[in-house]
Design an enzyme around this catalytic site. Structure first.
Site, mmCIF file in Angstrom:
data_model
loop_
_atom_site.group_PDB
_atom_site.id
_atom_site.type_symbol
_atom_site.label_atom_id
_atom_site.label_comp_id
_atom_site.label_asym_id
_atom_site.label_seq_id
_atom_site.Cartn_x
_atom_site.Cartn_y
_atom_site.Cartn_z
ATOM 1 N N LYS A 56 45.564 22.566 4.965
ATOM 2 C CA LYS A 56 44.410 22.213 5.803
ATOM 3 C C LYS A 56 44.785 22.321 7.282
ATOM 4 O O LYS A 56 44.053 22.904 8.079
ATOM 5 C CB LYS A 56 43.920 20.794 5.460
ATOM 6 C CG LYS A 56 43.219 20.717 4.101
ATOM 7 C CD LYS A 56 42.897 19.282 3.685
ATOM 8 C CE LYS A 56 42.226 19.262 2.306
ATOM 9 N NZ LYS A 56 41.961 17.897 1.788
ATOM 10 N N GLN A 100 43.699 11.549 2.811
ATOM 11 C CA GLN A 100 43.922 12.416 1.647
ATOM 12 C C GLN A 100 44.040 11.554 0.386
ATOM 13 O O GLN A 100 44.744 10.543 0.370
ATOM 14 C CB GLN A 100 45.196 13.256 1.858
ATOM 15 C CG GLN A 100 45.502 14.233 0.735
ATOM 16 C CD GLN A 100 44.503 15.382 0.617
ATOM 17 O OE1 GLN A 100 43.844 15.764 1.585
ATOM 18 N NE2 GLN A 100 44.371 15.940 -0.580
ATOM 19 N N ASP A 123 35.033 14.744 5.457
ATOM 20 C CA ASP A 123 35.039 14.842 3.988
ATOM 21 C C ASP A 123 33.626 14.671 3.405
ATOM 22 O O ASP A 123 33.381 15.033 2.254
ATOM 23 C CB ASP A 123 35.908 13.715 3.413
ATOM 24 C CG ASP A 123 37.225 14.208 2.842
ATOM 25 O OD1 ASP A 123 37.317 15.399 2.503
ATOM 26 O OD2 ASP A 123 38.146 13.378 2.730
HETATM 27 N N1 GUN Z 1 42.098 15.052 -2.757
HETATM 28 C C1 GUN Z 1 41.648 16.073 -3.514
HETATM 29 N N2 GUN Z 1 40.538 16.627 -2.975
HETATM 30 C C2 GUN Z 1 40.282 15.935 -1.830
HETATM 31 C C3 GUN Z 1 39.273 16.039 -0.840
HETATM 32 O O1 GUN Z 1 38.362 16.882 -0.880
HETATM 33 N N3 GUN Z 1 39.365 15.138 0.179
HETATM 34 C C4 GUN Z 1 40.346 14.190 0.249
HETATM 35 N N4 GUN Z 1 40.321 13.337 1.283
HETATM 36 N N5 GUN Z 1 41.287 14.074 -0.663
HETATM 37 C C5 GUN Z 1 41.260 14.944 -1.697
#
Ligand code: GUN
Length: 290
Positions: A56, A100, A123
């Protein structure tokens, strides 16, 4: 559908095409004195989370945004975690933040979406943003959950019509299945949300024009779930390891790819679309801050 050449719905061309738009939007914001900046809160050392957050960050930097990963120890207390998150979200120098997932056990009950204000919720997990999805508001400024948003972008790119189509979503998670069902409805699809307690799942999948599968079960969707006399598209959100430790999706890709009209590969399908959506949400949040 047999004997056809399926559309291999790879994310790479979509991401490639979107990068120039992201770069020019980012430059325009910088000219107005705003450097789109994201803070990622990573607790503990879950190997998958370390890779996801690194990917990311790399992507945000590719088009000129800034991204910092704030690593916190896995044994952090709830009080310490909440105070760290508050300091990060209150910091005026960033436009988007997220925690996350998954979180370590002692923190896993926390609704992280509520810790991030709606304006910085890249998110799309905050109640206010989910409510917009629920109401079907189409405003440009909306922050939409990343994986569902990326799947719509992918379908648009490959010319897969949603209006009036029967879409079966398998899985009802908060991150994918539920918001995906709402978003598809907002795009005028007829949506059936299936899950582990659904009876006669095959009857549902055989009637589908599009199947979105997000259950985390390696190669679950086999040819027995498909309908040979129908043009069907498979969107595979799964990220699993097969019996040889190789990355695979929730669909039995090798054995069904010739039977469908289109399918997303794993890796290289839905995963990078989630990151693209995150970038779009960050730029949107930065623009909204003006
Ligand atoms: N863990 C797996 N997918 C995601 C996501 O889309 N956002 C976040 N914050 N954690 C994740």
């Amino acid at each position: 559908m047999t004997g056809n050449t399926p559309i291999l719905m790879k994310s790479a061309p979509v991401v490639e095409q979107s990068l120039s738009e992201l770069s020019s939007k980012c430059s325009a914001l910088k000219e107005k004195g705003i450097t789109p900046t994201m803070k990622v809160i990573l607790v503990g050392d879950n190997p998958a989370s370390i890779i996801y957050t690194r990917n990311k960050k790399r992507f945000m930097e590719k088009f000129g945004a800034e991204c910092e990963i704030i690593k916190l120890p896995s044994n952090l207390s709830e009080t310490e975690f909440l105070s760290k998150v508050k300091a990060i979200v209150d910091d005026q120098s960033n436009h988007g933040c997220f925690v996350q997932l998954p979180l370590p056990k002692q923190l896993s009950h926390i609704d992280v979406g509520e810790l991030i204000p709606p304006s910085k919720d890249v998110d799309g997990f905050n109640k206010a943003n989910i409510m917009n999805l629920f109401k079907g508001e189409k405003g440009e400024s909306a922050l939409i959950p990343c994986t569902p948003k990326g799947i719509i972008t992918l379908c648009n790119h490959y010319g897969i019509e949603l209006l009036g189509k029967n879409v079966v979503v398998i899985g009802r998670s908060l991150i994918v299945g539920k918001p995906m069902s709402l978003l598809l409805g907002n795009h005028n699809a007829t949506v059936t949300m299936c899950h582990s307690r659904t009876q006669n799942l095959k009857e549902h999948t055989k009637a589908a024009d599009i199947i979105v599968i997000a259950i985390g079960s390696a190669k679950f969707l086999t040819k027995e779930f498909l309908n040979n006399s129908k043009k069907q598209y498979i969107i595979d959100v799964g990220m699993n390891q097969d019996e040889n430790g190789k990355l695979c999706g929730d669909a039995d890709y090798q054995n069904i790819k010739e039977l469908v009209a289109g399918i997303t590969p794993v890796p290289g399908g839905v995963g990078p679309m989630t990151i693209l959506s995150l970038a779009q949400n960050l730029l949107q949040a930065a623009e909204n801050s003006l």
